[in-house]
Write a protein that holds these residues in place. Structure first.
Motif, PDB file in Angstrom:
ATOM      1  N   ARG A 117    -110.674 -77.520  97.933  1.00  0.00           N
ATOM      2  CA  ARG A 117    -109.465 -76.946  98.530  1.00  0.00           C
ATOM      3  C   ARG A 117    -109.421 -77.109 100.050  1.00  0.00           C
ATOM      4  O   ARG A 117    -108.424 -77.573 100.605  1.00  0.00           O
ATOM      5  CB  ARG A 117    -109.369 -75.463  98.155  1.00  0.00           C
ATOM      6  N   ARG A 150    -101.936 -75.774  92.146  1.00  0.00           N
ATOM      7  CA  ARG A 150    -102.217 -76.459  93.418  1.00  0.00           C
ATOM      8  C   ARG A 150    -101.195 -76.060  94.494  1.00  0.00           C
ATOM      9  O   ARG A 150    -101.532 -75.961  95.664  1.00  0.00           O
ATOM     10  CB  ARG A 150    -102.194 -77.984  93.230  1.00  0.00           C
ATOM     11  N   GLU A 153    -102.535 -72.859  95.798  1.00  0.00           N
ATOM     12  CA  GLU A 153    -103.787 -73.051  96.545  1.00  0.00           C
ATOM     13  C   GLU A 153    -103.559 -73.727  97.892  1.00  0.00           C
ATOM     14  O   GLU A 153    -104.248 -73.455  98.862  1.00  0.00           O
ATOM     15  CB  GLU A 153    -104.764 -73.899  95.704  1.00  0.00           C
TER      16      GLU A 153
END
Length: 239
Positions: A117, A150, A153
């Motif tokens: 990440r 995603r 994130e």
């Protein structure tokens, strides 16, 4: 006076089918180049772009054989297909001098970085396009869910779902010519009316995190840019 984009960071969800163009499966070179040109236009505006890609175009070719297959095995094969698409997309971007990085939720270190990440966030801040392959890395979850995950994130401002249709309609516009396009929808309306925005898991995730979704057509010239500029393009699903 130049108008600033409405979104600073976007998560673009591309289906594998979008790469097929008019072919029955596989990757259509002309189509992928046109999609990349649309993405480049947006990157040149200073917008940070992350991409989640599906694998239907490749998996469709093996779908008949996968019919009786163990679901988890079939899903892992689908994840591999998304990595192949991610590499094809990266190569097409390289040809137009667009710097991108592929990160895979499955570990395939020879061809793609593992998903990290912090690294992905840094790439975005540097103006690189980040392409996420292998979905969530787990069977039983779709690439729609991977896009929602995603998107959250990466702290994206919006998830843009690129489809063949220019928004969400009251009915299938192919079979109902009088179907109306929704300009805006709330998450609850989309869920209650069972509108095919994204799968239920992805939709619920976005609703809970108040992450808006815009469904638009990637085949409509300049549509991606219009969405990013906040113009009336596609269907905006928001809280």
């Amino acid at each position: 006076m130049t108008v600033a984009p409405a979104y600073k960071r976007i998560l673009l969800k591309l289906s594998g089918e979008a790469l097929m163009g008019s072919d029955s499966y596989g990757i259509n070179r002309e189509t992928i180049e046109r999609i990349v040109a649309e993405v480049k236009e947006v990157v040149d505006l200073g917008v940070q772009v992350a991409v989640v890609i599906g694998g239907g175009n490749i998996f469709r070719g093996v779908a008949p054989a996968a019919a009786g297959m163990d679901r988890a095995t079939a899903d892992y094969m689908g994840m591999m297909a998304t990595v192949m698409n991610a590499l094809a997309l990266q190569d097409a971007m390289r040809r137009v001098d667009l710097v991108s990085r592929v990160q895979s939720a499955l570990t395939i270190e020879q061809v793609a970085e593992p998903y990290i990440r912090g690294k992905a966030m840094r790439y975005l801040e540097e103006g690189k396009v980040v392409i996420f392959g292998a979905g969530t890395g787990n069977p039983f979850f779709t690439t729609d869910t991977a896009a929602a995950l995603r998107g959250m994130e990466m702290n994206a401002d919006i998830v843009l779902k690129a489809t063949k249709v220019d928004g969400v309609y009251t009915e299938d516009p192919k079979t109902h010519p009088d179907a109306m396009r929704y300009k805006t929808l709330t998450f609850d309306e989309a869920i209650v009316r069972n509108l095919k925005v994204m799968d239920a898991t992805a939709l619920t995730l976005c609703r809970d995190q108040k992450l808006p979704i815009n469904v638009f057509s990637i085949f409509k010239q300049g549509a991606l840019k219009r969405v990013v500029m906040g113009e009336d393009e596609g269907t905006l699903v928001s809280p």
